[in-house]
Design an enzyme around this catalytic site. Sequence first.
Site, PDB file in Angstrom:
ATOM      1  N   ASP A  67     -18.509 -42.605  43.475  1.00  0.00           N
ATOM      2  CA  ASP A  67     -18.053 -43.375  42.316  1.00  0.00           C
ATOM      3  C   ASP A  67     -16.542 -43.346  42.150  1.00  0.00           C
ATOM      4  O   ASP A  67     -15.850 -42.573  42.810  1.00  0.00           O
ATOM      5  CB  ASP A  67     -18.753 -42.873  41.040  1.00  0.00           C
ATOM      6  CG  ASP A  67     -18.752 -41.352  40.911  1.00  0.00           C
ATOM      7  OD1 ASP A  67     -18.043 -40.692  41.674  1.00  0.00           O
ATOM      8  OD2 ASP A  67     -19.461 -40.844  40.036  1.00  0.00           O
ATOM      9  N   ASN A 136     -25.702 -34.250  30.844  1.00  0.00           N
ATOM     10  CA  ASN A 136     -26.736 -35.147  30.298  1.00  0.00           C
ATOM     11  C   ASN A 136     -27.709 -35.635  31.382  1.00  0.00           C
ATOM     12  O   ASN A 136     -28.490 -36.549  31.151  1.00  0.00           O
ATOM     13  CB  ASN A 136     -26.095 -36.337  29.570  1.00  0.00           C
ATOM     14  CG  ASN A 136     -25.294 -37.246  30.502  1.00  0.00           C
ATOM     15  OD1 ASN A 136     -25.244 -37.025  31.712  1.00  0.00           O
ATOM     16  ND2 ASN A 136     -24.668 -38.277  29.947  1.00  0.00           N
ATOM     17  N   HIS A 138     -26.866 -36.997  34.339  1.00  0.00           N
ATOM     18  CA  HIS A 138     -26.436 -38.114  35.178  1.00  0.00           C
ATOM     19  C   HIS A 138     -26.135 -37.658  36.610  1.00  0.00           C
ATOM     20  O   HIS A 138     -25.783 -36.507  36.846  1.00  0.00           O
ATOM     21  CB  HIS A 138     -25.272 -38.895  34.558  1.00  0.00           C
ATOM     22  CG  HIS A 138     -23.920 -38.250  34.588  1.00  0.00           C
ATOM     23  ND1 HIS A 138     -23.109 -38.201  33.479  1.00  0.00           N
ATOM     24  CD2 HIS A 138     -23.209 -37.660  35.579  1.00  0.00           C
ATOM     25  CE1 HIS A 138     -21.958 -37.616  33.802  1.00  0.00           C
ATOM     26  NE2 HIS A 138     -21.997 -37.274  35.078  1.00  0.00           N
ATOM     27  N   GLU A 143     -25.730 -43.014  34.188  1.00  0.00           N
ATOM     28  CA  GLU A 143     -25.950 -42.356  32.908  1.00  0.00           C
ATOM     29  C   GLU A 143     -27.423 -42.474  32.495  1.00  0.00           C
ATOM     30  O   GLU A 143     -28.156 -43.299  33.048  1.00  0.00           O
ATOM     31  CB  GLU A 143     -25.064 -43.025  31.843  1.00  0.00           C
ATOM     32  CG  GLU A 143     -23.570 -42.917  32.102  1.00  0.00           C
ATOM     33  CD  GLU A 143     -22.997 -41.545  31.730  1.00  0.00           C
ATOM     34  OE1 GLU A 143     -23.725 -40.534  31.764  1.00  0.00           O
ATOM     35  OE2 GLU A 143     -21.791 -41.503  31.397  1.00  0.00           O
TER      36      GLU A 143
END
Length: 255
Positions: A67, A136, A138, A143
Amino acid sequence: MLVIVKNNYDSLSLEAAKVVADRLKKKPNLVLGLATGSTPLGLYKELIRMHKYEGLDFSKVTTFNLDEYVSLPPSHDQSYHYFMQNNFFDNINVDPRYIHVPQGMAKDVTQFCDWYEERIKSFGGIDVQVLGIGANGHIAFNEPGSSLGSRTRIKTLTSTTREANRRFFKNDETVPKYAITMGVGTIMNAKELLLVASGNDKADAIKSAVEGPLTAMCPASIIQMHKEAFVIVDKEAGSKLEGTYVDTWETIIFD
Ligand code: GLP
Protein backbone atom coordinates in the site's frame (compact mmCIF):
# COMPACT_ATOMS: atom_id res chain seq x y z
CA MET A 1 -2.61 -21.77 9.09
CA LEU A 2 0.43 -22.17 11.29
CA VAL A 3 0.43 -19.99 14.40
CA ILE A 4 3.80 -19.53 16.07
CA VAL A 5 4.09 -17.77 19.42
CA LYS A 6 7.57 -16.48 20.25
CA ASN A 7 8.92 -15.09 23.52
CA ASN A 8 9.63 -11.60 22.28
CA TYR A 9 9.82 -9.25 19.32
CA ASP A 10 13.40 -10.15 18.41
CA SER A 11 12.72 -13.86 18.24
CA LEU A 12 9.54 -13.34 16.18
CA SER A 13 11.56 -11.21 13.74
CA LEU A 14 14.23 -13.91 13.42
CA GLU A 15 11.61 -16.61 12.93
CA ALA A 16 9.91 -14.63 10.16
CA ALA A 17 13.27 -13.87 8.51
CA LYS A 18 14.14 -17.57 8.50
CA VAL A 19 10.98 -18.33 6.54
CA VAL A 20 11.72 -15.63 3.93
CA ALA A 21 15.39 -16.66 3.65
CA ASP A 22 14.41 -20.31 3.21
CA ARG A 23 12.00 -19.47 0.38
CA LEU A 24 14.55 -17.16 -1.26
CA LYS A 25 17.29 -19.81 -1.21
CA LYS A 26 14.91 -22.28 -2.83
CA LYS A 27 13.72 -19.74 -5.42
CA PRO A 28 16.26 -16.98 -6.18
CA ASN A 29 13.72 -15.08 -8.33
CA LEU A 30 11.20 -15.00 -5.49
CA VAL A 31 8.28 -12.59 -5.81
CA LEU A 32 8.13 -11.00 -2.39
CA GLY A 33 5.15 -9.03 -1.09
CA LEU A 34 6.19 -6.45 1.49
CA ALA A 35 4.52 -4.47 4.25
CA THR A 36 5.31 -1.25 6.08
CA GLY A 37 4.60 -0.40 9.71
CA SER A 38 6.92 -0.82 12.66
CA THR A 39 6.36 -4.55 13.12
CA PRO A 40 8.22 -5.90 10.04
CA LEU A 41 11.25 -3.68 10.78
CA GLY A 42 12.96 -6.42 12.81
CA LEU A 43 12.36 -8.89 10.00
CA TYR A 44 13.90 -6.46 7.46
CA LYS A 45 16.84 -5.83 9.79
CA GLU A 46 17.55 -9.54 10.01
CA LEU A 47 17.26 -10.02 6.23
CA ILE A 48 19.73 -7.13 5.76
CA ARG A 49 22.10 -8.85 8.21
CA MET A 50 21.76 -12.14 6.32
CA HIS A 51 22.48 -10.28 3.07
CA LYS A 52 25.58 -8.55 4.46
CA TYR A 53 27.09 -11.40 6.43
CA GLU A 54 25.66 -14.58 4.94
CA GLY A 55 25.39 -13.63 1.28
CA LEU A 56 21.59 -13.80 1.09
CA ASP A 57 21.04 -12.69 -2.50
CA PHE A 58 18.15 -10.46 -3.57
CA SER A 59 19.48 -9.70 -7.07
CA LYS A 60 16.77 -11.69 -8.84
CA VAL A 61 13.93 -10.82 -6.47
CA THR A 62 10.84 -8.84 -7.47
CA THR A 63 8.98 -6.95 -4.75
CA PHE A 64 5.42 -5.65 -4.48
CA ASN A 65 4.40 -3.46 -1.57
CA LEU A 66 0.93 -3.65 -0.13
CA ASP A 67 0.00 0.00 0.00
CA GLU A 68 0.82 3.70 -0.18
CA TYR A 69 -0.81 6.93 0.94
CA VAL A 70 -2.60 8.89 -1.76
CA SER A 71 -1.04 12.30 -2.42
CA LEU A 72 2.34 11.68 -0.77
CA PRO A 73 5.24 11.78 -3.23
CA PRO A 74 7.97 9.12 -2.88
CA SER A 75 10.31 11.80 -1.48
CA HIS A 76 7.98 12.53 1.48
CA ASP A 77 9.56 11.12 4.62
CA GLN A 78 6.26 9.51 5.68
CA SER A 79 5.54 7.89 2.34
CA TYR A 80 5.80 4.13 2.20
CA HIS A 81 8.23 4.49 -0.75
CA TYR A 82 10.58 6.40 1.52
CA PHE A 83 10.10 3.95 4.38
CA MET A 84 10.90 0.93 2.22
CA GLN A 85 13.87 2.57 0.55
CA ASN A 86 15.44 3.54 3.88
CA ASN A 87 14.60 0.51 5.92
CA PHE A 88 15.12 -2.20 3.35
CA PHE A 89 15.85 -1.58 -0.34
CA ASP A 90 18.90 0.65 0.18
CA ASN A 91 20.50 -2.06 2.28
CA ILE A 92 20.11 -5.11 0.05
CA ASN A 93 21.00 -5.86 -3.57
CA VAL A 94 17.48 -5.79 -5.03
CA ASP A 95 17.32 -4.51 -8.61
CA PRO A 96 15.40 -1.15 -8.49
CA ARG A 97 13.65 -2.08 -11.75
CA TYR A 98 11.88 -4.89 -9.92
CA ILE A 99 10.68 -2.89 -6.93
CA HIS A 100 6.97 -2.02 -6.94
CA VAL A 101 5.24 0.29 -4.48
CA PRO A 102 1.78 1.69 -5.32
CA GLN A 103 1.95 5.20 -6.78
CA GLY A 104 0.20 7.54 -4.36
CA MET A 105 0.55 10.33 -6.93
CA ALA A 106 -1.01 8.38 -9.82
CA LYS A 107 -3.15 10.68 -11.98
CA ASP A 108 -5.57 7.92 -12.88
CA VAL A 109 -5.83 5.82 -9.75
CA THR A 110 -8.17 3.20 -11.24
CA GLN A 111 -5.90 2.67 -14.19
CA PHE A 112 -2.90 2.40 -11.90
CA CYS A 113 -4.66 -0.17 -9.67
CA ASP A 114 -5.56 -2.32 -12.69
CA TRP A 115 -1.95 -2.10 -13.89
CA TYR A 116 -0.66 -3.15 -10.44
CA GLU A 117 -2.88 -6.25 -10.46
CA GLU A 118 -1.70 -7.15 -13.99
CA ARG A 119 1.91 -6.53 -13.08
CA ILE A 120 1.67 -8.94 -10.12
CA LYS A 121 0.16 -11.54 -12.45
CA SER A 122 2.86 -11.01 -15.07
CA PHE A 123 5.49 -12.12 -12.54
CA GLY A 124 3.52 -15.27 -11.80
CA GLY A 125 1.91 -13.94 -8.62
CA ILE A 126 3.36 -13.23 -5.18
CA ASP A 127 5.22 -16.14 -3.58
CA VAL A 128 5.45 -14.86 -0.01
CA GLN A 129 3.42 -11.91 1.25
CA VAL A 130 4.57 -10.25 4.48
CA LEU A 131 1.69 -8.71 6.46
CA GLY A 132 1.28 -6.65 9.60
CA ILE A 133 -2.08 -6.10 11.26
CA GLY A 134 -3.83 -2.95 12.45
CA ALA A 135 -5.27 -2.85 15.98
CA ASN A 136 -8.70 -2.81 14.28
CA GLY A 137 -7.91 -5.99 12.31
CA HIS A 138 -6.97 -4.31 9.04
CA ILE A 139 -4.43 -5.82 6.66
CA ALA A 140 -2.61 -3.45 4.32
CA PHE A 141 -5.19 -0.62 4.27
CA ASN A 142 -8.19 -2.92 4.03
CA GLU A 143 -10.15 -1.41 6.84
CA PRO A 144 -13.02 -3.19 8.65
CA GLY A 145 -15.90 -3.59 6.21
CA SER A 146 -13.62 -4.15 3.22
CA SER A 147 -14.88 -6.73 0.79
CA LEU A 148 -13.10 -10.02 1.34
CA GLY A 149 -12.80 -10.41 -2.43
CA SER A 150 -11.46 -6.89 -3.06
CA ARG A 151 -8.61 -6.08 -5.44
CA THR A 152 -6.11 -3.19 -5.53
CA ARG A 153 -8.05 0.08 -5.17
CA ILE A 154 -8.32 3.36 -3.30
CA LYS A 155 -9.62 3.21 0.27
CA THR A 156 -10.67 5.86 2.77
CA LEU A 157 -8.79 5.47 6.04
CA THR A 158 -10.84 5.11 9.22
CA SER A 159 -10.52 7.64 12.00
CA THR A 160 -8.78 5.05 14.23
CA THR A 161 -6.14 4.40 11.59
CA ARG A 162 -5.64 8.12 11.03
CA GLU A 163 -5.27 8.61 14.78
CA ALA A 164 -2.74 5.77 14.96
CA ASN A 165 -0.74 7.49 12.20
CA ARG A 166 -1.13 10.99 13.60
CA ARG A 167 2.21 10.84 15.44
CA PHE A 168 4.10 10.75 12.14
CA PHE A 169 2.59 13.96 10.77
CA LYS A 170 2.71 17.66 11.68
CA ASN A 171 -1.01 18.09 12.38
CA ASP A 172 -4.39 16.42 11.90
CA GLU A 173 -4.89 17.95 8.45
CA THR A 174 -1.69 16.48 7.02
CA VAL A 175 -2.56 12.89 7.99
CA PRO A 176 -3.56 11.31 4.65
CA LYS A 177 -7.24 10.45 4.23
CA TYR A 178 -6.85 7.92 1.42
CA ALA A 179 -4.53 5.11 0.43
CA ILE A 180 -4.02 2.78 -2.50
CA THR A 181 -3.98 -0.75 -1.19
CA MET A 182 -3.87 -4.29 -2.49
CA GLY A 183 -7.27 -5.82 -1.85
CA VAL A 184 -8.03 -8.70 0.49
CA GLY A 185 -8.52 -10.88 -2.60
CA THR A 186 -5.15 -9.77 -4.00
CA ILE A 187 -3.46 -10.72 -0.73
CA MET A 188 -5.23 -14.08 -0.64
CA ASN A 189 -3.80 -14.93 -4.08
CA ALA A 190 -0.26 -14.95 -2.66
CA LYS A 191 1.08 -18.49 -2.39
CA GLU A 192 2.15 -18.00 1.22
CA LEU A 193 1.24 -15.39 3.82
CA LEU A 194 3.48 -14.35 6.67
CA LEU A 195 1.64 -12.20 9.20
CA VAL A 196 3.67 -10.70 12.05
CA ALA A 197 2.29 -8.97 15.15
CA SER A 198 3.83 -7.71 18.36
CA GLY A 199 2.62 -6.15 21.59
CA ASN A 200 -0.49 -6.02 23.76
CA ASP A 201 -2.28 -3.53 21.51
CA LYS A 202 -2.46 -6.23 18.82
CA ALA A 203 -3.81 -8.97 21.13
CA ASP A 204 -7.51 -8.38 20.32
CA ALA A 205 -6.85 -8.14 16.59
CA ILE A 206 -4.84 -11.39 16.64
CA LYS A 207 -7.52 -13.15 18.68
CA SER A 208 -10.19 -12.08 16.15
CA ALA A 209 -8.01 -12.87 13.14
CA VAL A 210 -6.95 -16.34 14.29
CA GLU A 211 -9.85 -17.60 16.40
CA GLY A 212 -12.75 -15.26 15.67
CA PRO A 213 -15.48 -15.65 13.06
CA LEU A 214 -14.56 -14.99 9.44
CA THR A 215 -15.85 -11.48 8.91
CA ALA A 216 -15.22 -8.40 6.80
CA MET A 217 -15.25 -6.46 10.09
CA CYS A 218 -11.89 -8.08 10.80
CA PRO A 219 -10.30 -8.33 7.34
CA ALA A 220 -7.32 -10.24 8.78
CA SER A 221 -9.68 -13.13 9.70
CA ILE A 222 -9.58 -14.14 6.00
CA ILE A 223 -6.17 -15.62 6.75
CA GLN A 224 -8.05 -18.62 8.23
CA MET A 225 -9.05 -19.51 4.67
CA HIS A 226 -5.50 -19.47 3.28
CA LYS A 227 -3.84 -22.82 2.65
CA GLU A 228 -0.31 -21.76 3.57
CA ALA A 229 -0.33 -18.96 6.08
CA PHE A 230 2.04 -18.27 8.94
CA VAL A 231 1.01 -16.07 11.85
CA ILE A 232 4.08 -15.24 13.93
CA VAL A 233 3.42 -13.29 17.12
CA ASP A 234 5.15 -12.50 20.38
CA LYS A 235 3.68 -13.51 23.74
CA GLU A 236 1.90 -10.17 24.19
CA ALA A 237 0.18 -10.19 20.79
CA GLY A 238 -0.72 -13.87 21.34
CA SER A 239 -1.89 -13.36 24.94
CA LYS A 240 -5.62 -13.69 24.16
CA LEU A 241 -5.34 -16.83 22.03
CA GLU A 242 -6.99 -19.90 23.50
CA GLY A 243 -5.62 -22.59 21.21
CA THR A 244 -2.32 -24.40 21.66
CA TYR A 245 0.31 -23.24 19.21
CA VAL A 246 3.89 -24.08 18.29
CA ASP A 247 7.03 -22.06 18.81
CA THR A 248 8.89 -22.79 15.58
CA TRP A 249 8.12 -23.59 11.96
CA GLU A 250 11.26 -25.54 11.20
CA THR A 251 10.02 -29.02 12.02
CA ILE A 252 6.59 -28.52 10.52
CA ILE A 253 5.58 -29.33 6.97
CA PHE A 254 2.24 -28.32 5.52
CA ASP A 255 0.00 -31.17 4.30
C1 GLP B 1 -0.48 0.49 8.53
C2 GLP B 1 -0.11 -0.36 7.33
C3 GLP B 1 -0.34 -1.83 7.60
C4 GLP B 1 0.33 -2.22 8.92
C5 GLP B 1 -0.27 -1.40 10.04
C6 GLP B 1 0.29 -1.75 11.40
O1 GLP B 1 -1.83 0.66 8.64
N1 GLP B 1 -0.84 0.01 6.17
O2 GLP B 1 0.18 -2.60 6.53
O3 GLP B 1 0.12 -3.58 9.15
O4 GLP B 1 0.01 -0.03 9.75
O5 GLP B 1 1.49 -1.08 11.66
P1 GLP B 1 2.42 -1.37 12.87
O6 GLP B 1 3.20 -2.60 12.53
O7 GLP B 1 3.31 -0.15 12.97
O8 GLP B 1 1.57 -1.54 14.07
